[in-house]
Design an enzyme around this catalytic site. Structure first.
Site, PDB file in Angstrom:
ATOM      1  CG  ASN A   1      -4.086   2.566  -2.459  1.00 22.81           C
ATOM      2  OD1 ASN A   1      -4.817   3.095  -3.282  1.00 22.81           O
ATOM      3  ND2 ASN A   1      -3.145   3.239  -1.822  1.00 22.81           N
ATOM      4  CG  ASP A   2      -3.433  -3.532   1.045  1.00 18.80           C
ATOM      5  OD1 ASP A   2      -3.175  -4.328   0.138  1.00 18.80           O
ATOM      6  OD2 ASP A   2      -2.566  -3.029   1.767  1.00 18.80           O
ATOM      7  CB  VAL A   3      -9.582  -1.530   2.513  1.00 15.17           C
ATOM      8  CG1 VAL A   3     -11.087  -1.652   2.728  1.00 15.17           C
ATOM      9  CG2 VAL A   3      -8.830  -2.016   3.755  1.00 15.17           C
TER      10      VAL A   3
ATOM     11  CG  ASP B   1      -2.205   0.779   0.987  1.00 13.48           C
ATOM     12  OD1 ASP B   1      -2.116   1.915   0.500  1.00 13.48           O
ATOM     13  OD2 ASP B   1      -3.284   0.264   1.292  1.00 13.48           O
TER      14      ASP B   1
END
Length: 404
Positions: A171-173, A144
């Site tokens: 960004n991951d989520v 991220d």
């Protein structure tokens, strides 16, 4: 230890009947699986016999497993062996969706890449969650923070000479969320065509999508982007203010009705006829004088009293909370936004539910985060394996089954 099953039969489960096989770790893949699981899908998390490595993380990553593993079942399977790969293929044959977020090429080495899987499971929706979509960067590894730096988010968050990571794995989520969006679209298409899809969602492209607003601002205004930490506000009052008791409140006064309500409530009616403040744009132009004046007003109030007054006036405001403060937030607790879960170590805690409601109801926690391989036996029986076969796999170390 067996985790609690909290299902009562009355929960919202719009994706009931959908089976998802999850080969993932860290945040992006598990968040994608979590959303599908909370929506009612049967999400089977495939872990190595030692367990997902995020179970043992410490420091800022200590909450990864607990956050993204509720409502999932766990099978502990050694996919480095031929037996383990055979079982993985049988699981895939019985699934609607596959999620994976391992480094490029890893699943291809064990015959579980999309091309190999599509040959025997053509109806499968296969979702790869990566650092980058196909292109010059596609084989790079990404985190991220890496894509926040190269995608402009760290620049917009920090100071001009000190780019700063956002305070969450955004960004991951969100990459996991876009994976879910594409999966649901592919499932709707499959109802018409009968065929599966290969879906990709990526950290970098997600970050660039977040930056679309700033990119377009540069095009429209002809001016370079300025970090939020130093940029001038486009609104008359959109600031953090100190209160008498040493606390802070973020307050906005944007529209004309809000401006009039503020001036009358705080004995500043003269400002309503002051030509410097006639319009919103005028007030923006005179922020250098106006904001210190408002700051002096708010300094005469304690936080609780000021918050209550702003609430009465319907002016948007917010305290500056730390993450731990949210456990005691009255709205989250009274609205059902936090749910009880029991962690694998036995601790009972609260965690946020998905930020959605359906017919006014929140999606529930049905299963607590599972123990390593907690459901291995159940899952293998569901795909037709006998107790003797399961015991042989256990003795060979191919699977891990918790003691009964």
């Amino acid at each position: 230890m067996t985790m609690a099953v909290r299902e009562t039969g009355s929960e919202l489960r719009p994706l009931a009947g959908l089976r998802v096989i999850e080969f993932s770790q860290m945040v992006m893949g598990p968040s994608c699986g979590l959303i599908l699981a909370d929506l009612g899908a049967d999400v089977i998390k495939v872990e190595p016999p030692k367990g997902d490595r995020t179970r043992a993380f410490k420091g800022p990553a200590a909450g990864f497993f607990a956050t993204y593993s509720r409502n999932k079942r766990s099978i502990a399977l050694d996919t480095s062996t031929a037996q383990g790969q055979h079982i993985a293929r049988r699981l895939i044959e019985h699934s609607d969706v596959l999620i994976e977020n391992f480094r490029p090429g890893l699943l291809k080495r064990i015959g579980l890449d999309y091309e190999s899987v599509a040959a025997f499971a053509p109806r499968l929706i296969y979702c790869s969650l990566k650092g980058y979509l196909p292109g010059p960067y596609e084989n790079r590894l990404a985190l991220d923070e890496v894509v926040q730096m190269m995608g402009g988010l760290a620049y917009m968050t920090g100071l001009p000479d000190r780019p700063m990571r956002a305070g969450a794995s955004v960004n991951d989520v969100m990459g996991g969320m876009f994976g879910v969006i594409a999966i649901q679209a592919a499932l709707a298409e499959r109802q018409r065509t009968g065929r599966g899809r290969y879906i990709q969602s990526a950290l970098y492209e997600n970050n660039v999508f977040l930056m679309a607003q700033a990119m377009m601002c540069e095009v429209v205004s002809g001016q370079p982007s300025i970090p939020y930490s130093i940029k001038d506000s486009p609104w008359p009052v959109y600031d953090l203010f100190d209160t008498r008791d040493g606390s802070k409140l973020f307050v906005t006064i944007v529209g004309e009705e809000q401006w009039e309500a503020f001036c009358r409530a705080f004995d500043r009616e003269a400002w309503l006829s002051d030509p410097r403040f006639a319009t919103s744009n005028d007030r923006v132009d005179h922020r250098g004088w106006l904001i210190p004046e408002i700051a002096n007003i708010f300094k005469q109030w304690d936080k609780a009293d000021l918050a209550a007054r702003l609430e009465q006036l319907d002016l948007p405001y917010a305290p500056v909370n730390k993450p731990g403060d949210l456990f005691d937030d009255p709205h989250l607790n009274q609205s059902g936004g936090l749910t009880d879960i029991r962690l694998p170590d036995g601790n009972e805690v609260k965690t946020p539910l998905l930020p959605i409601a359906m017919d006014g109801k929140r999606l529930s926690n049905r299963y607590d985060p599972p123990g390593i391989g907690e459901h291995s036996g159940d899952i293998l029986r569901e795909i037709g394996m006998s107790p003797d076969e399961i015991e042989q796999l256990r003795q060979a170390g191919t699977i891990k089954v918790p003691p009964s």
